[in-house]
Scaffold this active site. Structure first.
Site, PDB file in Angstrom:
ATOM      1  N   PRO A 129      37.032  50.120  32.204  1.00 59.51           N
ATOM      2  CA  PRO A 129      38.152  49.393  31.588  1.00 59.51           C
ATOM      3  C   PRO A 129      39.424  49.629  32.387  1.00 59.51           C
ATOM      4  CG  PRO A 129      37.616  51.372  30.312  1.00 59.51           C
ATOM      5  CD  PRO A 129      36.553  51.237  31.382  1.00 59.51           C
TER       6      PRO A 129
ATOM      7  N   LYS B 266      18.998  66.077  38.365  1.00 58.35           N
ATOM      8  CA  LYS B 266      19.452  65.840  39.741  1.00 58.35           C
ATOM      9  C   LYS B 266      18.536  64.817  40.431  1.00 58.35           C
ATOM     10  CE  LYS B 266      20.350  68.237  44.021  1.00 58.35           C
ATOM     11  NZ  LYS B 266      20.158  69.460  44.789  1.00 58.35           N
TER      12      LYS B 266
ATOM     13  N   LYS C  21      49.982  42.733  41.122  1.00 60.48           N
ATOM     14  CA  LYS C  21      49.632  43.622  40.004  1.00 60.48           C
ATOM     15  C   LYS C  21      50.614  43.467  38.856  1.00 60.48           C
ATOM     16  CE  LYS C  21      47.267  46.582  42.467  1.00 60.48           C
ATOM     17  NZ  LYS C  21      46.964  47.667  43.299  1.00 60.48           N
TER      18      LYS C  21
ATOM     19  N   PHE D 220      51.187  52.046  39.156  1.00 54.89           N
ATOM     20  CA  PHE D 220      51.303  52.491  40.538  1.00 54.89           C
ATOM     21  C   PHE D 220      50.357  51.646  41.383  1.00 54.89           C
ATOM     22  CE2 PHE D 220      53.639  56.415  41.755  1.00 54.89           C
ATOM     23  CZ  PHE D 220      54.407  56.497  40.601  1.00 54.89           C
TER      24      PHE D 220
ATOM     25  N   ASN E  99      38.002  60.298  44.020  1.00 56.38           N
ATOM     26  CA  ASN E  99      38.869  59.868  45.124  1.00 56.38           C
ATOM     27  C   ASN E  99      39.821  60.994  45.504  1.00 56.38           C
ATOM     28  OD1 ASN E  99      41.399  59.598  43.499  1.00 56.38           O
ATOM     29  ND2 ASN E  99      40.114  58.117  42.409  1.00 56.38           N
TER      30      ASN E  99
ATOM     31  N   LYS F 157      48.757  42.126  35.536  1.00 58.16           N
ATOM     32  CA  LYS F 157      48.595  43.092  34.426  1.00 58.16           C
ATOM     33  C   LYS F 157      49.759  43.022  33.442  1.00 58.16           C
ATOM     34  CE  LYS F 157      46.011  46.317  37.331  1.00 58.16           C
ATOM     35  NZ  LYS F 157      45.375  47.633  37.370  1.00 58.16           N
TER      36      LYS F 157
ATOM     37  N   ILE G 222      42.884  50.636  32.170  1.00 57.06           N
ATOM     38  CA  ILE G 222      43.705  51.328  31.168  1.00 57.06           C
ATOM     39  C   ILE G 222      45.101  50.721  31.106  1.00 57.06           C
ATOM     40  CG2 ILE G 222      44.634  53.569  30.461  1.00 57.06           C
ATOM     41  CD1 ILE G 222      42.302  54.816  32.188  1.00 57.06           C
TER      42      ILE G 222
ATOM     43  N   ASP H   4      37.525  52.223  39.661  1.00 47.27           N
ATOM     44  CA  ASP H   4      37.300  50.870  39.141  1.00 47.27           C
ATOM     45  C   ASP H   4      35.885  50.719  38.592  1.00 47.27           C
ATOM     46  OD1 ASP H   4      39.849  49.933  39.775  1.00 47.27           O
ATOM     47  OD2 ASP H   4      39.290  49.705  41.878  1.00 47.27           O
TER      48      ASP H   4
END
Ligand code: C5P
Length: 426
Positions: free
Chosen positions: A322, A306, A354, A340, A227, A358, A324, A296
């Site tokens: 997982p 390849k 969140k 974050f 990303n 979490k 974290i 994710d």
């Protein structure tokens, strides 16, 4: 002593013979890692040229309130490239005031101290000192009689009362042939005092883990899923925590950033590797901040060779990584856990979800999208906690990180105190 890596120092030079030492001060500040911009008063130009200070700082020197052209574009150009704001002509005193992490005036003449004490804004330097929210420090330099004069001493008392740091002066022989207090401190002493100003001690004795950057999820030997995270925010958070006195372990996905000074940096690639590194160190940790943009999902299979193109379409099967952050928050006992949330919409609501799902202590939410968040030098944060919401407005990520660490340090202490209090209740 700390370092000045990535610190933005605005050096004001006023009219005094010690101005010749300002060039050396600029050089030493830069050697310590700082970026330096210089403002000269009209008096300073009688003692040292703008060209000299431009050469040693590597940037045009600012001298007048209403300059147009290249000088204004210099600082504004950075803001504009980073934050997407439009350049504003004749607003450089505001831009400079915002750009700086600290304003240091060295040498500070008796006349300058008097003007600063009165809150005058009659030239660029005094105006910036009034307009800035960051710490201002002055290194007085003058004849010993002028230093001892009651007027100068009452100006100094006023400056101290207003929160301005006074560096020096030293005692000794003076350019005028007299001996006494009034010599400007040596540039090496100024560098040390400036770096001490950044050392808050708020996290002394604590250990912190920060995750940062993206993760790389291998598809085949030449391809992967990743990303746009640059790692800048996470690295800035790690540096701010070190300045606050913490022992910091930075667990970073692939970035192009160098390892920050005084931080134990562990480089990983995938989310699973990041998970393993975090859990190898988290038991002895007081605070955990998950800044990394962790994938994710990862490809269910890693191809050994390849992958060749064959059909018109292809399907890549993904499997969950997982979480974290959630796994750290679920530990018993868990460290003070901060997540974050990079969101394109419904910032507060998403962050609050969140926080609950979490079981975190705090979620720092930022808006992402074209020109916002990832890869930029500036950002803003909404700090969402169970009872409160705090906004940290748009600013350079280095400053934002310091404000976040300041907030976390206060919350950590409050939580610890509350826990001790509950434990002691009969
Ligand atoms: O659930 P979401 O991915 O939006 O949450 C973002 C927060 O969770 C960030 O702090 C990120 O570092 C953390 N996270 C994590 N492990 C994952 C996914 C996200 O630690 N697998």
């Amino acid at each position: 002593m700390g370092t000045l890596t990535n610190k933005r120092i605005l050096l004001g030079v006023t009219g005094g013979i010690a101005a010749y030492k300002s060039a050396d001060a600029v050089r030493r500040l830069r050697e310590a890692g700082a970026e330096v911009r210089v403002i000269m008063t009209a008096g300073a130009t009688e003692f040292i040229t703008a060209l000299t200070l431009q050469a040693v700082s590597g940037h045009p020197v600012y001298q007048h309130m209403f300059d147009t052209g290249a000088e204004a574009g210099d600082v504004q150009g950075r803001t504009s490239a980073a934050g997407g704001r439009m350049p504003r002509a004749a607003m450089e005193h505001i831009d400079l005031a915002r750009w700086a992490d600290i304003v240091l005036v060295a040498p500070a003449s008796a006349n300058f101290l008097a003007r600063l004490a009165q809150g005058r804004a009659d030239d660029l330097l005094t105006t910036v000192c009034l307009a800035t929210e960051v710490p201002v420090a002055v290194a007085p330099a003058m004849n010993q009689q002028m230093w001892s004069n009651a007027a100068t001493q009452s100006n100094l008392a006023m400056l101290k009362k207003n929160g301005i740091s006074i560096f020096g002066p030293a005692e000794g022989s003076q350019a005028c042939g007299e001996v006494g207090p009034g010599r400007m401190l040596e540039p090496a002493d100024l560098v040390k005092l400036v770096s001490d100003l950044f050392t808050t001690g708020e996290l002394d004795g604590l250990t912190m883990i920060v995750t940062a950057g993206p993760t790389w999820e291998t598809i085949d030997p030449v391809r992967g899923l990743t990303n746009r995270s640059s790692g800048k925010m996470g690295y800035a958070v790690a540096e701010a925590a070190v300045e606050a006195g913490a022992r910091v372990i930075l667990i970073s996905g692939p970035t192009s950033l160098p390892d920050p000074a005084r931080v134990q940096t562990i480089r990983v690639e995938s989310a699973q590797e990041m998970y393993d590194a975090v859990h190898a160190h988290v038991r002895a940790t007081n605070i955990f901040i998950g800044v990394a943009a962790v994938a994710d999902y990862r490809p269910a299979q890693k191809a050994g060779n390849k992958i060749k193109k064959t059909d018109e379409t292809m399907t890549l099967e993904l499997t969950r990584n997982p979480d974290i952050l959630a796994s750290v928050a679920a530990l018993k006992p868990a460290p003070f856990t901060v997540g974050f949330a990079a969101e394109t919409e419904d910032l507060e609501q998403q962050a609050r979800q969140k926080l609950k799902n979490k079981n975190l202590d705090l979620v720092a939410a930022n808006r992402v999208g074209p020109g916002l968040g990832f890869g930029t030098d500036e950002s803003s944060l909404l700090l969402v906690e169970h009872e409160t919401v705090t906004e940290l407005p748009i600013q350079p990520k280095t400053k934002l990180a310091r404000a976040l660490i300041h907030h976390i340090a206060a919350r950590y202490r409050a939580k610890k105190f509350a826990t001790v209090h509950v434990l002691r209740r009969p």
